[in-house]
Design a protein around this motif. Structure first.
Motif, mmCIF file in Angstrom:
data_model
loop_
_atom_site.group_PDB
_atom_site.id
_atom_site.type_symbol
_atom_site.label_atom_id
_atom_site.label_comp_id
_atom_site.label_asym_id
_atom_site.label_seq_id
_atom_site.Cartn_x
_atom_site.Cartn_y
_atom_site.Cartn_z
ATOM 1 N N PRO A 179 0.792 -1.236 0.000
ATOM 2 C CA PRO A 179 0.000 0.000 0.000
ATOM 3 C C PRO A 179 0.823 1.285 0.000
ATOM 4 O O PRO A 179 1.795 1.430 0.743
ATOM 5 C CB PRO A 179 -0.822 -0.129 1.278
ATOM 6 C CG PRO A 179 -1.034 -1.588 1.425
ATOM 7 C CD PRO A 179 0.276 -2.195 0.993
ATOM 8 N N TYR A 222 -1.706 -0.372 5.657
ATOM 9 C CA TYR A 222 -2.908 -1.184 5.458
ATOM 10 C C TYR A 222 -4.120 -0.575 6.175
ATOM 11 O O TYR A 222 -5.181 -1.185 6.221
ATOM 12 C CB TYR A 222 -2.657 -2.625 5.902
ATOM 13 C CG TYR A 222 -1.821 -3.385 4.896
ATOM 14 C CD1 TYR A 222 -2.404 -4.083 3.846
ATOM 15 C CD2 TYR A 222 -0.432 -3.363 4.968
ATOM 16 C CE1 TYR A 222 -1.643 -4.757 2.907
ATOM 17 C CE2 TYR A 222 0.351 -4.035 4.038
ATOM 18 C CZ TYR A 222 -0.259 -4.727 3.007
ATOM 19 O OH TYR A 222 0.500 -5.385 2.072
ATOM 20 N N VAL A 260 -6.175 2.383 5.270
ATOM 21 C CA VAL A 260 -6.264 3.243 4.091
ATOM 22 C C VAL A 260 -7.285 4.356 4.301
ATOM 23 O O VAL A 260 -8.441 4.106 4.626
ATOM 24 C CB VAL A 260 -6.637 2.401 2.845
ATOM 25 C CG1 VAL A 260 -6.765 3.294 1.613
ATOM 26 C CG2 VAL A 260 -5.604 1.301 2.613
#
Length: 552
Positions: free
Chosen positions: A64, A75, A77
């Motif tokens: 990510p 992770y 987001v």
């Protein structure tokens, strides 16, 4: 007809490119820092594209890079259709993608569907809305138990330790199977489903070739009115009806994703991170679903011939069932590097409970570093000889070990804070890479790195290995190039070596891989030596813990 965004990268080539691809995982915070802020970024990746081209990989999987508080390494987001300013901009993303494409390297990006961050606009709207509102329906809110709902809805614990429930100001609780900053989404909500379809199109239109789907088995959930206890939850079988894991309805979600993928030419690919029993994995990898699924079995296997053969045979059979190709993984951003694992006694129970990582502090048992690297080189050559796709985690091509001696006050992984004394977390495998033998961060960037690097990084820096024909980097380059040259049908045939600790198989074009798992040299089978993970002995025998490729 391809559907690029205006100015986007247009993909071309074989729709089945992924079936036997070598995919290089980049953890962007720790790959290359272009601006000296200590954090890797997209321009840093772009600057290293020539290195990736010379390594010979077919694709990059980018962990990510979205806007995030980095509560869980990205992770969590905030916005699925943007770039974290610390990593760059959408322009930087497009520039990176264009450079990779020009080098013949495709791009797979991480998608995180189980949860958003608690800073996501949806979750902020849910906090501001009342109980039972459409805003809260995007997540999994519940009333508490006990007097005035002061106790959580159940005793469930999160994967990172502590309660899986967090209370909000009006007294309700939300589910988070990971960090408290990662509220789980409600995939029964149609708006959630539609928005993720839009996200898939957004990145596909830019020229992304595929997606790695984080905890793909956890999206669909059905929570009964009376929640089971944690003990009951753990005892429930994976039969498609578990309240939170591997529900059959999850495949309805991915069937819709597949429609999006197939609307592009070539179709976009996907690979599921699905920690499910082997017999449940095939549906994730089917052509009607995500198309491929990770098999993590080698990550849990000891360095033993029988264990490797069992894993290989089982997963090739599963690939036939799904119509997909299997995947081979020895290291990634979540688990201790395989050079270190193979230098330590294998304890299956400690592995399952996550406690193995305590030995990373340098306590007993002591790491046999040279043996671990020798085994890792042998295992990597075996992996690259197998049919299916092979995933390489950044730095393993340098023979990196786990970084053990990170001070407690420098650790960033939430598992360390939430499981004190039980788990040192994953920071040891996420330390920024050493590109040069000198410099404040060994060439990672112009300044210090966000995690401390050990002095021994100078000895394994890419600059020192690049022109050394005996280095691990040179071995990876030659092995990947030879793999591409010998690529053939996705089949193998086992070869009887006469030694229970020596595993051998041949591919349809006469390419044979032989791995000596034992601690003693053995006679080498007939054939022309193409490559070996260690120098053959003076008598031409296959040394201990070594792999050789032969051509008949």
């Amino acid at each position: 007809m391809s559907r690029p965004r205006p100015g986007g990268t247009v993909l071309s080539g074989d729709a089945d490119w992924w079936r036997q691809a070598v995919v290089y995982q980049i953890y962007p915070r720790s790959f290359a820092d272009s601006n000296g802020d200590g954090i890797g970024d997209l321009p840093g990746i772009t600057s290293r594209v020539p290195y990736l081209r010379d390594l010979g990989v077919d694709a990059v999987w980018l962990s990510p890079f979205y806007p995030s508080a980095l509560a869980d390494g990205g992770y969590d987001v905030d916005d699925y259709r943007n770039v974290d300013p610390r990593f760059g901009t959408l322009y930087d993303f497009d520039t990176m993608l264009a450079a990779l494409t020009e080098a013949g390297i495709k791009l797979i990006i991480d998608i995180v569907p189980n949860h958003t961050s608690n800073r996501h606009e949806w979750f902020q709207a849910a906090l501001a809305a009342p109980k039972g509102s459409p805003e809260r329906d995007k997540y999994l809110f519940r009333d508490g138990t006990g007097p005035d709902g002061e106790e959580p809805p159940s005793d469930w614990t999160s994967a990172f330790g502590g309660s899986a429930w967090e209370r909000v100001e009006d007294g309700q609780w939300y589910l988070h199977r990971f960090a408290v900053e990662q509220p789980d989404l409600n995939w029964d909500n149609r708006e959630v489903r539609e928005d993720f379809l839009q996200t898939l199109r957004f990145w596909s239109d830019r020229g992304v070739a595929g997606f790695r789907v984080d905890v793909a088995h956890m999206t669909a959930k059905r929570l009964p009115d009376e929640l089971p206890t944690m003990e009951q939850l753990r005892a429930m079988p994976f039969d498609g009806n578990h309240p939170t894991l591997d529900r059959d309805e999850v495949h309805e979600i991915y069937a819709e994703w597949r429609e999006v993928f197939n609307s592009y030419d070539p179709p976009r690919t996907a690979v599921a991170e699905a920690w499910v029993p082997a017999h449940r994995r095939a549906r994730y990898a089917s052509a009607e679903g995500l198309g491929q699924a990770f098999n993590f079995d080698l990550l849990q296997a000891p360095f033993e011939a029988d264990a490797f053969r069992d894993v290989i045979a089982r997963n090739l059979d599963l690939a036939v069932q799904s119509g997909s190709s299997t995947t081979w993984v020895l290291s990634n951003h979540d688990l201790v590097r395989h050079a270190t694992r193979y230098g330590l006694p294998h304890d299956p129970e400690e592995f399952k409970q996550g406690r193995t990582w305590l030995l990373s502090r340098g306590t007993e048992p002591v790491l046999e570093a040279d043996r671990g690297l020798r085994r890792a080189r042998a295992a990597t050559m075996l992996e690259l000889a197998l049919p299916g796709s092979a995933y390489v985690y950044q730095g393993e091509e340098l023979g990196l070990h786990e970084v053990a001696d990170i001070p407690d006050d420098a650790r960033q992984d939430p598992t360390f804070a939430r499981k004190p004394g039980r788990d040192v977390g994953r920071d040891g495998v996420r330390v920024p890479l050493p590109w040069t033998a000198t410099g404040e961060s060994y060439g990672f960037g112009p300044g210090a790195a966000h995690l401390p690097q050990p002095e021994w990084f100078a000895e394994v820096a890419a600059s020192g290995q690049s022109d050394d024909p005996t280095s691990t980097l040179s071995l990876y380059r030659e092995a990947i190039a030879t793999r591409h040259r010998l690529q053939c049908e996705e089949q193998l045939e086992w070869v009887d070596t006469g030694h229970e600790d020596v595993l051998a198989f041949s591919r349809p074009n006469g390419w044979t891989c032989v791995t000596n798992f034992s601690a003693k040299p053995v006679d080498l089978p007939a054939g022309h030596v193409l490559l070996a993970s260690a120098e053959l002995d003076a008598e031409g025998r296959l040394p201990a813990e070594t792999t050789v490729w032969l051509q008949r």
